[in-house]
Design a protein around this motif. Sequence first.
Motif, PDB file in Angstrom:
ATOM      1  N   TYR A  36     -24.236   9.185 -20.908  1.00  0.00           N
ATOM      2  CA  TYR A  36     -24.268   7.801 -20.460  1.00  0.00           C
ATOM      3  C   TYR A  36     -22.857   7.218 -20.560  1.00  0.00           C
ATOM      4  O   TYR A  36     -22.095   7.544 -21.467  1.00  0.00           O
ATOM      5  N   GLY A  41     -19.245  -4.837 -22.824  1.00  0.00           N
ATOM      6  CA  GLY A  41     -20.152  -5.944 -22.547  1.00  0.00           C
ATOM      7  C   GLY A  41     -21.320  -5.597 -21.651  1.00  0.00           C
ATOM      8  O   GLY A  41     -22.089  -6.485 -21.266  1.00  0.00           O
ATOM      9  N   LYS A  42     -21.481  -4.333 -21.322  1.00  0.00           N
ATOM     10  CA  LYS A  42     -22.565  -3.904 -20.451  1.00  0.00           C
ATOM     11  C   LYS A  42     -23.451  -2.886 -21.148  1.00  0.00           C
ATOM     12  O   LYS A  42     -23.082  -2.299 -22.160  1.00  0.00           O
ATOM     13  N   GLY A  43     -24.637  -2.670 -20.606  1.00  0.00           N
ATOM     14  CA  GLY A  43     -25.485  -1.613 -21.116  1.00  0.00           C
ATOM     15  C   GLY A  43     -25.046  -0.265 -20.578  1.00  0.00           C
ATOM     16  O   GLY A  43     -24.412  -0.179 -19.527  1.00  0.00           O
ATOM     17  N   PRO A  44     -25.374   0.808 -21.274  1.00  0.00           N
ATOM     18  CA  PRO A  44     -25.034   2.156 -20.786  1.00  0.00           C
ATOM     19  C   PRO A  44     -25.773   2.472 -19.492  1.00  0.00           C
ATOM     20  O   PRO A  44     -26.858   1.948 -19.234  1.00  0.00           O
ATOM     21  N   ALA A  45     -25.176   3.355 -18.713  1.00  0.00           N
ATOM     22  CA  ALA A  45     -25.797   3.811 -17.468  1.00  0.00           C
ATOM     23  C   ALA A  45     -25.706   5.326 -17.403  1.00  0.00           C
ATOM     24  O   ALA A  45     -24.685   5.909 -17.798  1.00  0.00           O
ATOM     25  N   LEU A  46     -26.763   5.950 -16.916  1.00  0.00           N
ATOM     26  CA  LEU A  46     -26.783   7.412 -16.812  1.00  0.00           C
ATOM     27  C   LEU A  46     -25.684   7.896 -15.883  1.00  0.00           C
ATOM     28  O   LEU A  46     -25.548   7.426 -14.761  1.00  0.00           O
ATOM     29  N   LEU A 102     -34.788   9.717 -26.408  1.00  0.00           N
ATOM     30  CA  LEU A 102     -33.410  10.171 -26.457  1.00  0.00           C
ATOM     31  C   LEU A 102     -32.804   9.917 -27.829  1.00  0.00           C
ATOM     32  O   LEU A 102     -32.965   8.842 -28.405  1.00  0.00           O
TER      33      LEU A 102
ATOM     34  N   LEU B  90     -29.885  -3.854 -27.118  1.00  0.00           N
ATOM     35  CA  LEU B  90     -30.099  -3.426 -25.736  1.00  0.00           C
ATOM     36  C   LEU B  90     -31.572  -3.150 -25.499  1.00  0.00           C
ATOM     37  O   LEU B  90     -32.217  -2.441 -26.261  1.00  0.00           O
ATOM     38  N   LEU B 102     -33.165   6.488 -18.522  1.00  0.00           N
ATOM     39  CA  LEU B 102     -33.267   5.166 -19.131  1.00  0.00           C
ATOM     40  C   LEU B 102     -32.401   4.189 -18.362  1.00  0.00           C
ATOM     41  O   LEU B 102     -31.250   4.495 -18.040  1.00  0.00           O
ATOM     42  N   PHE B 104     -30.775   0.505 -18.791  1.00  0.00           N
ATOM     43  CA  PHE B 104     -30.481  -0.469 -19.829  1.00  0.00           C
ATOM     44  C   PHE B 104     -30.216  -1.844 -19.249  1.00  0.00           C
ATOM     45  O   PHE B 104     -29.671  -1.984 -18.143  1.00  0.00           O
ATOM     46  N   GLY B 105     -30.567  -2.858 -20.026  1.00  0.00           N
ATOM     47  CA  GLY B 105     -30.154  -4.214 -19.717  1.00  0.00           C
ATOM     48  C   GLY B 105     -28.707  -4.418 -20.117  1.00  0.00           C
ATOM     49  O   GLY B 105     -28.052  -3.495 -20.617  1.00  0.00           O
ATOM     50  N   SER B 106     -28.222  -5.620 -19.928  1.00  0.00           N
ATOM     51  CA  SER B 106     -26.818  -5.908 -20.190  1.00  0.00           C
ATOM     52  C   SER B 106     -26.544  -6.280 -21.644  1.00  0.00           C
ATOM     53  O   SER B 106     -25.398  -6.465 -22.019  1.00  0.00           O
TER      54      SER B 106
END
Lengths: 114, 113
Positions: A36, A41-46, A102, B90, B102, B104-106
Amino acid sequence: QQQVKQSPQSLIVQKGGIPIINCAYENTAFDYFPWYQQFPGKGPALLIAIRPDVSEKKEGRFTISFNKSAKQFSLHIMDSQPGDSATYFCAAANYGGSQGNLIFGKGTKLSVKP
Amino acid sequence: SQTIHQWPATLVQPVGSPLSLECTVEGTSNPNLYWYRQAAGRGLQLLFYSVGIGQISSEVPQNLSASRPQDRQFILSSKKLLLSDSGFYLCAWSNGVNNEKLFFGSGTQLSVL
């Protein structure tokens, strides 16, 4: 108990370099290994993921190398760019079970200098 | 398309005050929902997950609780915050059929002072 160990904690490379981030796991039942990417300031992304039936997977400039016998996998970023500067997390899960969640590594903060 | 909303983005709370963080998902039904906490140098720690309304599993003992009052709503709560509850929270969802990816939000940056 940390089941996924990630290194290094931080990494600085020059633009065009090939940063390599390593992860090791303990549970041989794990059957899914994603990476990821998280910007501040952001959420993780795959980013990319691999299953243990292959030793390598490539998507664009990102490659996962997987060594089942050593219980290790790594992320390589070819021709790295400043825009790749982010925190990278490896993870593992056992999705062959009834409910696999995970397990994440502690993350690697990558800085790519222009 | 599916979207996940999480609010507030930042929150500063005194020790001992209550907490309520909300997360909603749009564009999908019966998702698996998750709350993670990210502390500096400690990666992503799974706090709670839910496979359906009213079904909550806790991964670690703590000062927090979670609830899922509706299919696409997940709430993280505390009756009395501790300093150690500070962190980046999160929310995430996954397809109930294929859990691999998954989303995720911010995140919410919580500071307990």
